[in-house]
Design an enzyme around this catalytic site. Structure first.
Site, short mmCIF file in Angstrom:
data_model
loop_
_atom_site.label_atom_id
_atom_site.label_comp_id
_atom_site.label_asym_id
_atom_site.label_seq_id
_atom_site.Cartn_x
_atom_site.Cartn_y
_atom_site.Cartn_z
N ASP A 66 66.54 9.03 92.49
CA ASP A 66 66.28 10.28 92.90
C ASP A 66 65.29 11.31 91.83
O ASP A 66 65.59 10.74 90.63
CB ASP A 66 67.19 11.35 93.80
CG ASP A 66 66.97 11.85 94.54
OD1 ASP A 66 64.59 12.17 94.33
OD2 ASP A 66 66.88 13.01 95.10
C1 BGC Z 1 64.03 14.10 96.41
C2 BGC Z 1 64.32 12.70 97.52
C3 BGC Z 1 62.92 12.87 97.14
C4 BGC Z 1 61.58 13.22 95.57
C5 BGC Z 1 60.71 12.56 95.85
C6 BGC Z 1 63.70 14.91 95.32
O1 BGC Z 1 63.86 15.56 95.00
O2 BGC Z 1 65.99 14.81 96.85
O3 BGC Z 1 64.57 12.92 98.98
O4 BGC Z 1 62.02 11.97 97.83
O5 BGC Z 1 62.52 14.17 95.50
O6 BGC Z 1 59.88 14.04 95.64
#
Ligand code: BGC
Length: 708
Positions: A244
């Site tokens: 993530d």
């Molecule tokens: C989130 C993810 C997301 C990623 C990209 C993160 O902060 O937890 O779910 O896909 O950002 O935007």
């Protein structure tokens, strides 16, 4: 491109190019252009349209090896056309339409150069304080699995890689605070939190995202047992795992890694193939290999997986998208968005008021969500087209004619405490025969890092509701929100309550379809708490040694607290949810009769046929979500009081009856025993077929010991 071709390509790559493949960055101007030219990025996040094509062109035409980019974007519940938030989609209990919506989203996103979406979110969400419950399919592992698989299929059939996230346990954050630690026992993980991911893996999901949370002391992004052990080795997942956003380097703040080099080592060792946003892989892996702290074989394995997904997507042949792919068709998407929004709405109360009769000559549409095209889209709608979002006010005017429908906001926005508009709203209510009051949460109150400790109507909306209700004009309350709210104080002031979640672009027309006569068929994918103090509350809990009597009365306010009952309950609150999982009303009455089982005993490997006679005993055609639940009455470990095993949407005309049948295979009765082995244990089971998780006729059957 074959696996052999991939090996050939890997053998031609420098270490720097390999680390580039393992890195996903957000482009910021010239530096990143150069990085892409140098083969220093395997993927970019948040580039769409011309920029996406430009970067793809740089990678394919100007980097040494011409390896195409994965272009990632959060396409969570639609792209330009916005479907209901995932929690709303879950309420429709309709995997096929979820698949169609995902396929459409992929067509729109694919046309803008996107080839990878970070969806579906498969986190089990039992805590409505957690803002990301909006992005979830709710609290039930089976429902999440079915809808997750449908979404994966929808995206991937259109050439966009899906991403099952967040692996794993992220939804169980302490206190419902995003990013907080989780503490899940192995059996809870195996029986509740992992099954949706296993289902997605079996459906061929191309990518998985590791989670932010600490899981029993180990950050999920550094969790070798789960990522490399369970996901890759035990389940045989051969796609790529992405971290993530900065979750690799966040292992420093977790207190799990000393510095970025240690974080890179932990991430790669755990099996996180690509790093999102931070660049510890790029910066430190070469040094780690040189010092003998990381095996190059792990790097090659990561690169192989990344290239494999690029090959599976056909990017080596068609980096800009398959020229033969289906083009998005807006009218089709609009229809689908409307039908999904319509069937995601859950009617919670209807004493009178709905559907609006022809007699309603003057309707006052009041409230901050009545005409808020952006807010009704919900969270994660970077590309959503607000100009195509239709509100309840606009749709009702269109349906009934502008003269019959009048509007006042009452409050400027959901969080406002400014009561300047109250008087005008009340006066408008008085002038009408019925009020459609649209309240709830604006889009910014749910989603990532948007958690709430109070789940009442924000701002002065309760005051607005009570003031409008005090006019005596019937109130039809439409709530748009990203989570279950605490509705106890709300219900007495409205004759009817329709829960519409954040319904997306077609929210207005969809809600108006229901107000004007189509019977609501949405059912709750989460339990609705009576108060925040009940959270977490979910239907598939354990019985305990002191279960309250199922019909134990709620504790009426003002009753002296009775300390005589020593039960798993509260002194000052009912132990039951306000509305149970699976609940929802329509404009008719369904009856469940004559539950039949094909046998009273079965053996492992067998299938039981369970059926019920469903009748539409009311005066309107309607759709019922028929739900099958099971309880394993005695196990070698304790089992939940009920578990959803199957469901079907059945439409019946007034007076019509149908026998609704389910096939229950004994595999569906498996769980993990004391030694964490998956078993199907003999013994008695209770089975219900009903309209929700708290009612319906039941019968008992017995699973016999295996003959062998
Ligand atoms: C989130 C993810 C997301 C990623 C990209 C993160 O902060 O937890 O779910 O896909 O950002 O935007």
């Amino acid at each position: 491109m074959t696996e052999h071709d991939i090996e050939q390509l890997i053998s031609r790559m420098t270490l720097a190019e390999k680390l580039g493949q393992m890195t996903q960055v957000q482009p910021h101007g010239r530096d990143q252009e150069e990085r892409v030219r140098q083969g220093g990025a395997g993927s970019l996040i948040n580039v769409v349209g011309d920029d996406a094509y430009h970067y793809q062109w740089l990678a394919v035409e100007h980097s040494r090896l011409g390896i195409p980019l994965l272009l990632g974007r959060d396409v969570i519940h639609g792209f330009q056309t916005v479907f209901p938030i995932p929690l709303g989609q879950a309420a429709a209990f309709d995997p096929e339409r979820v698949r169609q919506a995902a396929a459409h989203s992929a067509r729109e996103a694919g046309a803008a150069g996107v080839n990878w979406t970070f969806s579906p979110m498969l986190d089990v969400a039992r805590d409505p304080r957690w803002g990301r419950i909006a992005e979830s399919f709710g609290e039930d592992p089976l429902l999440i699995s079915r809808l997750g698989v449908a979404m994966v299929q929808g995206y991937q059939q259109e050439g966009v890689a899906a991403c099952a996230k967040h692996f794993v346990g992220y939804g169980a954050a302490e206190g419902g605070r995003d990013y907080s630690a989780t503490d899940l026992a192995p059996r809870a993980l195996l029986d509740t939190y992992l099954p949706p991911f296993l289902a997605a893996q079996q459906a061929g999901v191309m990518t998985v995202m590791s989670a932010f949370n600490d899981l029993d002391g180990v950050p999920a992004t550094g969790h070798e047992d789960l990522i490399r052990g369970t996901l890759k080795n035990r389940w045989g997942f051969d796609g790529l795992v992405v971290s993530d956003w900065c979750s690799v380097t966040e292992m420093i703040a977790h207190g799990f890694c000393e510095d970025a080099a240690a974080a890179a080592r932990a991430g790669v060792s755990a099996g996180v193939d690509m790093e999102m946003a931070s660049t510890s892989y790029l910066d430190h892996i070469a040094g780690l290999i040189e010092q003998g702290l990381l095996d190059i074989a792990l790097v090659d394995d990561a690169v192989r997986r990344i290239l494999r997904i690029k090959a599976r997507l056909g990017l080596f042949q068609h980096p800009y998208g398959d020229p033969g792919r289906t083009q998005p068709q807006r009218p089709v998407a609009t229809q689908l968005a409307r039908s999904l929004a319509r069937d995601s709405c859950v009617l919670l109360k209807n004493e009178q008021g709905l559907p609006l009769g022809e007699h309603a000559r003057r309707v006052a549409v009041i409230g901050p969500m009545a005409d808020a095209p952006g807010e009704q889209l919900g969270c994660w709608v970077f590309d959503g087209e607000r100009q195509h979002s239709q509100t309840v006010f606009a749709a009702l005017q269109e349906r009934l004619g502008a003269q019959r429908v009048v509007h006042a906001r009452g409050l400027e926005h959901c969080r406002s405490h400014d009561l300047d508009g109250l008087e005008a709203a009340v006066a408008l209510a008085r002038s009408a025969e019925v009020v459609v009051l649209c309240l709830g949460e604006d889009a910014g109150l749910s989603g990532e890092a948007h958690c709430r400790a109070h789940l009442d109507l924000p701002g002065a909306q309760q005051t607005l509701l009570e003031a409008v209700a005090a006019t005596g004009v019937p109130v039809v309350l439409v709530i748009m929100a990203g989570r279950p709210l605490v509705l106890g104080p709300v219900l007495p002031h409205a004759q009817a309550v329709l829960y519409a979640w954040h319904p997306g672009s077609q929210g207005g027309p969809a809600i108006v379809d229901l107000l004007c006569g189509e019977s609501p068929s949405g059912r709750l994918p989460v339990s609705f708490p009576r108060s925040v103090g009940q959270i977490p509350i979910f239907y598939n809990h354990k019985n305990t040694g002191r279960p309250p009597h199922p019909d134990a009365p709620s504790i009426p306010s003002g009753t002296p607290l009775d300390p005589s009952g020593f039960f798993a309950a509260y002194l000052d609150e009912d132990h039951r949810p306000l509305f149970p999982f699976g609940f929802g009303l329509g404009y008719t009455r369904f009856e469940y009769r004559d539950l039949q089982l094909s046998a009273s005993q079965l053996t492992p490997g067998g299938t039981l046929c369970a059926s019920v006679l469903l009748s539409n005993a009311g005066h309107r055609s309607a759709t019922e979500v028929v739900q099958l639940y099971v309880r394993d009455l005695v196990g070698s470990v304790t089992r939940p009081v009920r578990e959803l095993k199957d469901f079907q949407r059945i439409s019946l005309q007034p007076g019509e009856s149908q026998r609704v049948s389910f096939e229950l295979h004994t595999d569906a009765l498996r769980f993990h025993d004391r030694h964490l082995r998956q078993v199907c244990e003999s013994g008695r089971f209770e089975l219900w077929i009903g309209p929700d998780s708290a009612s319906g006729p039941s019968a008992v059957f017995e699973l016999m010991a295996s003959q062998a």
